[in-house]
Design a protein around this motif. Structure first.
Motif, mmCIF file in Angstrom:
data_model
loop_
_atom_site.group_PDB
_atom_site.id
_atom_site.type_symbol
_atom_site.label_atom_id
_atom_site.label_comp_id
_atom_site.label_asym_id
_atom_site.label_seq_id
_atom_site.Cartn_x
_atom_site.Cartn_y
_atom_site.Cartn_z
ATOM 1 N N ALA A 28 9.077 10.062 12.493
ATOM 2 C CA ALA A 28 8.199 11.163 12.079
ATOM 3 C C ALA A 28 6.842 10.592 11.724
ATOM 4 C CB ALA A 28 8.788 11.898 10.873
ATOM 5 N N THR A 29 5.868 11.464 11.600
ATOM 6 C CA THR A 29 4.532 11.039 11.182
ATOM 7 C C THR A 29 4.145 11.782 9.908
ATOM 8 O OG1 THR A 29 2.247 10.685 11.905
ATOM 9 C CG2 THR A 29 3.294 12.746 12.588
ATOM 10 N N THR A 30 3.143 11.242 9.226
ATOM 11 C CA THR A 30 2.680 11.852 7.981
ATOM 12 C C THR A 30 1.264 11.393 7.700
ATOM 13 O OG1 THR A 30 3.320 12.368 5.701
ATOM 14 C CG2 THR A 30 3.453 10.041 6.365
ATOM 15 N N TYR A 31 0.631 11.958 6.678
ATOM 16 C CA TYR A 31 -0.701 11.509 6.296
ATOM 17 C C TYR A 31 -0.583 10.096 5.721
ATOM 18 C CZ TYR A 31 -5.604 12.077 5.179
ATOM 19 O OH TYR A 31 -6.974 11.930 5.164
ATOM 20 N N PRO A 32 -1.591 9.243 5.968
ATOM 21 C CA PRO A 32 -1.469 7.838 5.550
ATOM 22 C C PRO A 32 -1.067 7.653 4.079
ATOM 23 C CG PRO A 32 -3.380 8.084 6.970
ATOM 24 C CD PRO A 32 -2.826 9.465 6.763
ATOM 25 N N THR A 33 -1.571 8.495 3.193
ATOM 26 C CA THR A 33 -1.258 8.322 1.767
ATOM 27 C C THR A 33 0.216 8.604 1.453
ATOM 28 O OG1 THR A 33 -2.069 10.572 1.495
ATOM 29 C CG2 THR A 33 -3.571 8.797 0.868
ATOM 30 N N ALA A 34 0.933 9.273 2.350
ATOM 31 C CA ALA A 34 2.340 9.608 2.103
ATOM 32 C C ALA A 34 3.294 8.718 2.888
ATOM 33 C CB ALA A 34 2.602 11.076 2.468
ATOM 34 N N ARG A 35 2.734 7.766 3.629
ATOM 35 C CA ARG A 35 3.560 6.943 4.514
ATOM 36 C C ARG A 35 4.674 6.211 3.772
ATOM 37 N NH1 ARG A 35 0.805 1.477 6.863
ATOM 38 N NH2 ARG A 35 2.545 0.670 8.087
ATOM 39 N N ARG A 36 4.306 5.527 2.696
ATOM 40 C CA ARG A 36 5.282 4.732 1.957
ATOM 41 C C ARG A 36 6.389 5.619 1.361
ATOM 42 N NH1 ARG A 36 5.333 -0.250 -0.889
ATOM 43 N NH2 ARG A 36 3.961 -0.972 0.762
ATOM 44 N N ASP A 95 -3.865 2.040 8.371
ATOM 45 C CA ASP A 95 -4.568 0.934 7.716
ATOM 46 C C ASP A 95 -5.832 1.374 6.990
ATOM 47 O OD1 ASP A 95 -2.643 -0.788 8.706
ATOM 48 O OD2 ASP A 95 -3.766 -1.172 10.551
ATOM 49 N N ASP A 96 -6.256 2.632 7.217
ATOM 50 C CA ASP A 96 -7.448 3.119 6.517
ATOM 51 C C ASP A 96 -7.174 3.334 5.037
ATOM 52 O OD1 ASP A 96 -9.076 3.189 8.753
ATOM 53 O OD2 ASP A 96 -8.524 5.237 9.280
ATOM 54 N N PHE A 97 -5.910 3.385 4.675
ATOM 55 C CA PHE A 97 -5.552 3.640 3.284
ATOM 56 C C PHE A 97 -4.760 2.481 2.718
ATOM 57 C CE2 PHE A 97 -6.598 7.730 4.802
ATOM 58 C CZ PHE A 97 -7.014 8.457 3.714
ATOM 59 N N PRO A 98 -5.403 1.534 2.075
ATOM 60 C CA PRO A 98 -4.634 0.487 1.408
ATOM 61 C C PRO A 98 -3.736 1.160 0.376
ATOM 62 C CG PRO A 98 -7.020 0.179 1.133
ATOM 63 C CD PRO A 98 -6.824 1.513 1.768
ATOM 64 N N LEU A 99 -2.514 0.690 0.248
ATOM 65 C CA LEU A 99 -1.603 1.305 -0.710
ATOM 66 C C LEU A 99 -2.125 1.115 -2.126
ATOM 67 C CD1 LEU A 99 1.707 0.156 0.920
ATOM 68 C CD2 LEU A 99 0.850 2.497 0.761
ATOM 69 N N PRO A 100 -2.114 2.178 -2.913
ATOM 70 C CA PRO A 100 -2.565 2.048 -4.300
ATOM 71 C C PRO A 100 -1.507 1.319 -5.132
ATOM 72 C CG PRO A 100 -1.693 4.228 -3.919
ATOM 73 C CD PRO A 100 -1.621 3.509 -2.597
ATOM 74 N N ALA A 101 -1.873 0.992 -6.363
ATOM 75 C CA ALA A 101 -0.898 0.414 -7.284
ATOM 76 C C ALA A 101 0.280 1.376 -7.404
ATOM 77 C CB ALA A 101 -1.555 0.200 -8.635
ATOM 78 N N THR A 102 1.440 0.841 -7.711
ATOM 79 C CA THR A 102 2.652 1.651 -7.767
ATOM 80 C C THR A 102 2.472 2.851 -8.691
ATOM 81 O OG1 THR A 102 3.948 -0.307 -7.406
ATOM 82 C CG2 THR A 102 5.116 1.607 -8.255
ATOM 83 N N THR A 103 2.843 4.038 -8.208
ATOM 84 C CA THR A 103 2.769 5.233 -9.030
ATOM 85 C C THR A 103 4.187 5.611 -9.440
ATOM 86 O OG1 THR A 103 3.070 6.678 -7.145
ATOM 87 C CG2 THR A 103 0.799 6.046 -7.691
ATOM 88 N N ASN A 104 4.290 6.594 -10.298
ATOM 89 C CA ASN A 104 5.620 7.056 -10.712
ATOM 90 C C ASN A 104 6.432 7.505 -9.495
ATOM 91 O OD1 ASN A 104 5.211 6.549 -13.357
ATOM 92 N ND2 ASN A 104 4.502 8.640 -13.846
ATOM 93 N N THR A 105 5.766 8.167 -8.582
ATOM 94 C CA THR A 105 6.473 8.712 -7.439
ATOM 95 C C THR A 105 7.057 7.597 -6.583
ATOM 96 O OG1 THR A 105 4.987 10.574 -7.423
ATOM 97 C CG2 THR A 105 6.219 10.146 -5.415
ATOM 98 N N THR A 106 6.226 6.627 -6.243
ATOM 99 C CA THR A 106 6.746 5.588 -5.370
ATOM 100 C C THR A 106 7.791 4.756 -6.119
ATOM 101 O OG1 THR A 106 4.880 4.182 -5.931
ATOM 102 C CG2 THR A 106 4.690 5.464 -3.924
ATOM 103 N N ALA A 107 7.604 4.630 -7.432
ATOM 104 C CA ALA A 107 8.584 3.860 -8.214
ATOM 105 C C ALA A 107 9.970 4.496 -8.127
ATOM 106 C CB ALA A 107 8.144 3.773 -9.671
ATOM 107 N N MET A 108 10.014 5.818 -8.018
ATOM 108 C CA MET A 108 11.301 6.504 -7.934
ATOM 109 C C MET A 108 12.119 6.033 -6.744
ATOM 110 S SD MET A 108 10.172 10.405 -8.776
ATOM 111 C CE MET A 108 11.765 11.071 -8.269
ATOM 112 N N TYR A 109 11.406 5.654 -5.677
ATOM 113 C CA TYR A 109 12.082 5.285 -4.457
ATOM 114 C C TYR A 109 12.117 3.770 -4.215
ATOM 115 C CZ TYR A 109 11.818 10.167 -3.184
ATOM 116 O OH TYR A 109 11.948 11.521 -3.155
ATOM 117 N N ALA A 110 11.417 3.021 -5.059
ATOM 118 C CA ALA A 110 11.264 1.610 -4.789
ATOM 119 C C ALA A 110 12.597 0.880 -4.800
ATOM 120 C CB ALA A 110 10.324 0.987 -5.817
ATOM 121 N N ASN A 111 12.765 -0.034 -3.894
ATOM 122 C CA ASN A 111 13.994 -0.842 -3.878
ATOM 123 C C ASN A 111 13.911 -1.946 -4.925
ATOM 124 O OD1 ASN A 111 15.291 0.505 -1.759
ATOM 125 N ND2 ASN A 111 13.888 -0.475 -0.309
#
Lengths: 203, 203
Positions: free
Chosen positions: A116-124, B187-203
């Motif tokens: 699937a594809t998504t906006y870059p900010t939601a990729r992770r 690649d236009d969007f470097p990943l930001p520092a970990t947020t609460n949302t991504t932390a929920m899914y982080a391995n």
């Protein structure tokens, strides 16, 4: 042919109204487009209040269900009450999303084991939900499709219209919004019979 | 830096919200965008009610004034009360239109003896107002510009942003809405520092 767009608070204006506007240009007597939401109104990312035409449950009897995008999407992808309203079935419905809307498709279990594809900010975030994220503007798997990048709305709506009404209507529709001289030509519109307006200026 | 979009009944949703959405993505502390109309609300071609942020006369003190488009445009281009609200000056303001909005620029005397573009259905009407209509997506004459075909909104807003804030902000802005893989890259969007949302899914 009932087409439902799902909107929510903090959705992106361009994605919502690009889908809405294009779908409203389809020429077919049975074509019905509506914006659905949890309440009578949703408020976009920029503060635009949008009146909805019906409640979420109406998506379940729609032929096509398309999810909007934006900063509010992550919240809805974790909102159990919101998700519980949907009983979608790709066997009988076309289901799609633009930009971050793919997070909701994933939360509904519609992207399991699929690219699937998504906006870059939601990729992770989408990857963390078990989806194989590919850097493409549009990805379709049977009756489920994701598009990403606002202008990829053309591909999503083109997919819907081609499946429902054929390639000719898709091409007619998408031509209407291209830049003049870059896909849209003055020759695409034969002049209609004289109207009152043109008569005012006629020599 | 005050940017005003002029909306009216029966305006095109996509053109209005494309301008609005893009302009709201500009990153500058003094950037202010508003939708102006004759009343508190206007209703688009498809029945969307849009709350306005101010009255038309506020356009006269804006740095940029952009006219929307659609089936309601011809009516406004002949509405003396509507036209009388404007006292625009290209010497101190940037003034532009999308699609049929050029009819209003012509009615305000801003296109006299100049080439301009418009939506194909308005071509004959604009010619009858003495304008040389050219089949181009975007035409600028000093501080007055016309764009045509919904997706040419990019050129119009790009012109405004480049003049006001430079080429770099224009390019950043327009990249945000391109299709993924076709102008917008993960690649236009470097990943930001970990947020609460991504932390929920982080391995």
């Amino acid at each position: 042919m009932k087409i439902s767009i799902i909107a929510f608070d903090d959705c992106t204006d361009l994605d919502l109204f690009f889908m809405w506007d294009l779908l409203n240009r389809v020429e077919h007597p049975d074509w019905q487009v509506q914006i659905l939401g949890e309440r009578c109104c949703v408020t976009s990312e920029t503060g635009i209040r949008v009146q909805t035409h019906g409640r979420l449950e109406d998506a379940n009897t729609s032929d096509v269900v398309l999810f909007a995008s934006g900063k509010g999407t992550t919240r809805k992808a974790h909102d159990e009450l919101f998700l519980a309203e949907f009983n979608l079935d790709p066997e009988r419905q076309m289901i799609g999303s633009i930009c971050e809307g793919s997070l909701i498709l994933a939360a509904l279990g519609l992207l399991e084991g699929k690219p699937a594809t998504t906006y870059p900010t939601a990729r992770r975030e989408l990857e963390a939900m078990g989806v194989t994220v590919v850097e493409k503007p549009f990805v379709a798997n049977g009756n489920v499709a994701t598009a990403a990048g606002c202008l990829a709305t053309q591909y999503l709506i083109g997919w819907v219209v081609e499946q429902m009404l054929g390639r000719e209507e898709r091409e007619r529709l998408l031509r209407l919004i291209q830049p003049v001289g870059e896909g849209l030509s003055y020759d695409d519109f034969p002049l209609p019979a004289t109207t009152n307006t043109t008569a005012m200026y006629a020599n």
